[in-house]
Design an enzyme around this catalytic site. Structure first.
Site, PDB file in Angstrom:
ATOM      1  N   GLY A 103      -1.791 -46.872   0.639  1.00 20.93           N
ATOM      2  CA  GLY A 103      -1.084 -46.569   1.898  1.00 20.93           C
ATOM      3  C   GLY A 103      -2.187 -45.729   2.723  1.00 20.93           C
ATOM      4  O   GLY A 103      -2.169 -45.814   3.967  1.00 20.93           O
ATOM      5  N   LYS A 123     -10.651 -42.069   1.137  1.00 24.50           N
ATOM      6  CA  LYS A 123      -8.981 -41.992   1.282  1.00 24.50           C
ATOM      7  C   LYS A 123      -8.662 -41.110   2.299  1.00 24.50           C
ATOM      8  O   LYS A 123      -9.364 -40.063   2.804  1.00 24.50           O
ATOM      9  CB  LYS A 123      -8.825 -40.849  -0.024  1.00 24.50           C
ATOM     10  CG  LYS A 123      -7.353 -40.711  -0.096  1.00 24.50           C
ATOM     11  CD  LYS A 123      -7.000 -39.894  -1.686  1.00 24.50           C
ATOM     12  CE  LYS A 123      -5.703 -39.119  -1.633  1.00 24.50           C
ATOM     13  NZ  LYS A 123      -5.641 -38.666  -2.910  1.00 24.50           N
ATOM     14  N   ASP A 135       1.234 -42.316   7.811  1.00 24.46           N
ATOM     15  CA  ASP A 135      -0.013 -42.181   8.845  1.00 24.46           C
ATOM     16  C   ASP A 135      -1.295 -42.733   8.316  1.00 24.46           C
ATOM     17  O   ASP A 135      -2.096 -43.098   8.955  1.00 24.46           O
ATOM     18  CB  ASP A 135       0.035 -41.190   9.731  1.00 24.46           C
ATOM     19  CG  ASP A 135      -0.285 -39.800   8.839  1.00 24.46           C
ATOM     20  OD1 ASP A 135      -0.625 -40.062   7.495  1.00 24.46           O
ATOM     21  OD2 ASP A 135      -0.438 -38.693   9.143  1.00 24.46           O
ATOM     22  N   ARG A 200      -4.612 -49.607 -11.195  1.00 22.36           N
ATOM     23  CA  ARG A 200      -3.339 -48.593 -11.775  1.00 22.36           C
ATOM     24  C   ARG A 200      -2.638 -49.209 -12.612  1.00 22.36           C
ATOM     25  O   ARG A 200      -2.327 -50.649 -12.263  1.00 22.36           O
ATOM     26  CB  ARG A 200      -2.954 -47.902 -10.663  1.00 22.36           C
ATOM     27  CG  ARG A 200      -3.883 -47.112  -9.850  1.00 22.36           C
ATOM     28  CD  ARG A 200      -3.270 -47.218  -8.274  1.00 22.36           C
ATOM     29  NE  ARG A 200      -4.263 -46.632  -7.460  1.00 22.36           N
ATOM     30  CZ  ARG A 200      -4.370 -45.562  -7.143  1.00 22.36           C
ATOM     31  NH1 ARG A 200      -3.473 -44.583  -7.377  1.00 22.36           N
ATOM     32  NH2 ARG A 200      -5.323 -45.106  -6.157  1.00 22.36           N
ATOM     33  N   ASP A 270       1.834 -45.128 -10.452  1.00 18.77           N
ATOM     34  CA  ASP A 270       0.815 -45.696  -9.749  1.00 18.77           C
ATOM     35  C   ASP A 270      -0.302 -44.805  -9.368  1.00 18.77           C
ATOM     36  O   ASP A 270      -1.228 -44.893  -8.945  1.00 18.77           O
ATOM     37  CB  ASP A 270       1.615 -45.847  -8.234  1.00 18.77           C
ATOM     38  CG  ASP A 270       2.141 -44.288  -7.847  1.00 18.77           C
ATOM     39  OD1 ASP A 270       2.923 -44.019  -8.607  1.00 18.77           O
ATOM     40  OD2 ASP A 270       1.826 -43.911  -6.817  1.00 18.77           O
TER      41      ASP A 270
HETATM   42  P1  AMP Z   1       0.711 -40.186  -4.254  1.00 15.69           P
HETATM   43  O1  AMP Z   1       1.828 -39.695  -4.950  1.00 15.69           O
HETATM   44  O2  AMP Z   1       0.107 -39.293  -3.080  1.00 15.69           O
HETATM   45  O3  AMP Z   1      -0.236 -40.869  -4.977  1.00 15.69           O
HETATM   46  O4  AMP Z   1       1.054 -41.215  -3.214  1.00 15.69           O
HETATM   47  C1  AMP Z   1       2.185 -42.331  -3.601  1.00 15.69           C
HETATM   48  C2  AMP Z   1       2.103 -43.462  -2.455  1.00 15.69           C
HETATM   49  O5  AMP Z   1       2.191 -42.962  -1.186  1.00 15.69           O
HETATM   50  C3  AMP Z   1       0.850 -44.230  -2.431  1.00 15.69           C
HETATM   51  O6  AMP Z   1       1.124 -45.592  -2.376  1.00 15.69           O
HETATM   52  C4  AMP Z   1      -0.064 -43.712  -1.356  1.00 15.69           C
HETATM   53  O7  AMP Z   1      -0.826 -44.715  -0.669  1.00 15.69           O
HETATM   54  C5  AMP Z   1       1.148 -43.705  -0.316  1.00 15.69           C
HETATM   55  N1  AMP Z   1       0.851 -42.392   0.606  1.00 15.69           N
HETATM   56  C6  AMP Z   1       0.668 -40.959   0.331  1.00 15.69           C
HETATM   57  N2  AMP Z   1       0.487 -40.216   1.389  1.00 15.69           N
HETATM   58  C7  AMP Z   1       0.189 -41.133   2.365  1.00 15.69           C
HETATM   59  C8  AMP Z   1      -0.197 -41.270   3.995  1.00 15.69           C
HETATM   60  N3  AMP Z   1      -0.349 -39.957   4.315  1.00 15.69           N
HETATM   61  N4  AMP Z   1      -0.057 -42.442   4.542  1.00 15.69           N
HETATM   62  C9  AMP Z   1       0.187 -43.531   3.947  1.00 15.69           C
HETATM   63  N5  AMP Z   1       0.575 -43.594   2.612  1.00 15.69           N
HETATM   64  C10 AMP Z   1       0.489 -42.454   1.703  1.00 15.69           C
HETATM   65 MG    MG Z   2      -1.312 -42.151  -5.680  1.00 15.88          MG
END
Ligand code: AMP
Ligand code: MG
Length: 521
Positions: A103, A123, A135, A200, A270
């Protein structure tokens, strides 16, 4: 010397796996594809805060800082490479969460360096079809944390994604840090991270959940061919051998985490790398007073699923989800179950061996579990700083009770009568320990020098990262540089850096960012 940015591209993931046929960059479900092409956002005023010279040295490449900044901020392409975001799903906090995906991560290059695949990923460089309602950005504070910790973990000898650069975008990003309705504009940043592959567990799970067996197999065959080469041509047999390897690599990574007191904080499927690399540094933390029940992640404070002492169980749970995902390609549950059962046996064995090594004991069969349990219990109730205790023990040669008592006083967060009330238990443990060391009879110099390779002197304590963030947010990056350099050699005494070899200061105990972190980043 060769220039990094002119290295030849060697795409494999994006060459051999199916791409999303749409280029529409808005949140949507992407089916039948492993990735989507996407363009990073151009930042308004990028600035290079730091980069990993040791990583460039390892690669034997050089950079021109201006060109490097353009690529690492997402403004220019890496040697013409078409950037893309990867599609994956995942179990978050034990529940199937459907499609997640990159994301806010964008792959900007696939290379081969010293015969090893190298993928580069930004990132925080903007939204992708996988951003859902978010975002695609990242803030400076979490980027400093990811940048410093990735390289620190590498230098501790722990499998991890690396960090190549830390860039400030000059844009502002709204974040509700404590999820309490208090939204603030924070500085945006981008970390370029590096790994042979960013696949992953969730990349497999998404195809299994969609019953897309064809792409599941393509992805698995690709992974074996390019990242598990020694297993040979993909077949039913190699699928099982592959799973066994993923189990072993994951287990070894967890043992390392337990050795140094690292708590990942968000071990969703993930966030588990298929290569057994530590990945996605979010609300992670380092144990200070030894407490298996501790998690730095306030989002998980109720159930504490991802607490220090539960990391091995969660790894097994996640591996079980991976087994379920690849099961359709194997068709038999039993061999997968056998491998999972092996995890428990192997974990008990390797964990025991690792704890013995921390104590400088190299004949683990002579050490009973009881000795280790009672040590852990004593460390917990006496609120002993894990890093200080084991490092002090790595200098301990007198085997006099008074000297050992000093170690306890030096490393405990308790004082006076509170600590003294635990001394009789410690005396009992100390007697056992002394006996074991004598029994082994390993030469003292050898024993202590080996212990120093197991018990780091410097780790990225939560408050240290927070100090670097507070300075960094006002444009002073000196502490980022200081900690980066300190943590290059975590096992070496650095006499002019003794200030980082100390207990967590009192002010940091309950401070946001030190002991408490949310997923907001
Ligand atoms: P995480 O637990 O931080 O690894 O994130 C879980 C999911 O949310 C992943 O698919 C990330 O890419 C997405 N994600 C986290 N923060 C954001 C962000 N600010 N914008 C877009 N996607 C996000
Ligand atoms: Mg993640």
């Amino acid at each position: 010397m060769r220039s990094l940015l002119s290295l030849p591209l060697v795409p494999t993931f994006s060459k051999y796996l199916p791409a999303d046929s749409s280029r529409l960059n808005e949140s949507r479900q992407v089916e039948g594809a492993c990735f989507s092409y996407v363009k990073p956002v151009t930042p308004s005023k990028p600035r290079l805060i730091h980069f990993s010279q040791p990583l460039l040295d390892e690669w034997k490449v050089e950079i021109d800082k201006d060109d490097f900044l353009q690529v690492m901020s997402g403004e220019s392409k890496f040697n013409g490479f078409e950037p893309y975001a990867m599609c994956y799903g995942g179990h978050q906090f034990g529940q199937w969460a459907g499609q997640l995906g990159d994301g806010r991560a964008i792959n900007i290059a696939e290379l081969e360096i010293h015969d090893t695949p190298v993928a580069l990923q930004l990132k925080g460089a903007g939204p992708t079809p996988y951003s859902r309602k978010a975002d695609g950005k990242a803030v400076l504070r979490s980027s400093i944390r990811e940048y410093l910790c990735s390289e620190a973990m590498h230098n501790l000898g722990i499998p991890t994604t690396r960090a190549l650069s830390l860039v400030k975008t000059g844009d502002f990003v709204p974040r509700d840090m404590l999820y309490n309705g208090n939204v603030q504009e924070e500085q945006g940043a981008i970390v370029c991270r590096v790994a042979p592959s960013f696949i992953r567990f969730g990349n497999f799970e998404i195809f299994a959940a969609r019953q897309d067996k064809e792409n599941l197999q393509r992805l698995l065959d690709y992974t074996i061919k390019h990242h598990f080469k020694s297993l040979g041509t993909p077949s039913q047999e190699t699928y099982l051998a592959f799973f066994q390897e993923v189990v072993t690599k994951t287990l070894d990574m967890i043992i390392h985490w337990q050795r140094v007191g690292f708590v990942h904080g968000v071990m969703n499927t993930d966030n588990l790398s298929i290569l057994g690399l530590t990945i996605d540094y979010g609300p992670y933390g380092w144990l200070e007073n030894y407490n298996p029940g501790w998690t730095p992640n306030t989002t998980d404070s109720q159930h504490r699923r991802y607490r220090f002492g539960n990391q091995p169980n969660v790894a097994l749970w996640n591996l079980t989800q991976l087994a379920n995902a690849i099961y359709p390609l194997i068709g038999e549950a039993e061999p997968l179950e056998d491998i999972l059962t092996g995890f428990k046996v192997q974990f008990a064995h390797k964990n025991h061996e690792m704890m013995c090594k921390k104590l400088g004991l190299y004949a683990p069969d002579l050490v009973s579990d009881t000795v280790l349990y009672s040590l852990e219990e004593n460390l917990r109730v006496s609120e002993i700083d894990m890093t200080l205790f084991f490092r002090e023990l790595s200098n301990f040669c007198s085997f006099k009770w008074n000297h050992f008592k000093h170690i306890l006083e030096f490393s405990s967060y308790l004082t006076g009568t509170e600590l003294n009330s635990h001394m009789s238990k410690w005396k009992n443990w100390f007697k056992e320990y002394k006996k074991l060391v004598k029994q082994e009879g390993v030469d003292e110099t050898t024993r202590l020098s080996k212990m120093k390779q197991t018990n780091p002197k410097y780790v990225l304590r939560n408050y240290m990262a927070q100090l670097a963030i507070e300075k960094g947010e006002v444009g002073d990056y000196s502490l980022i540089e200081e900690l980066f350099t300190l943590l290059q050699n975590p096992y070496t005494d650095q006499p002019n850096q003794e200030k980082w070899y100390a207990k967590r200061p009192d002010w940091a105990k309950q401070k946001i960012g030190c002991s408490m972190l949310s997923c907001s980043s």
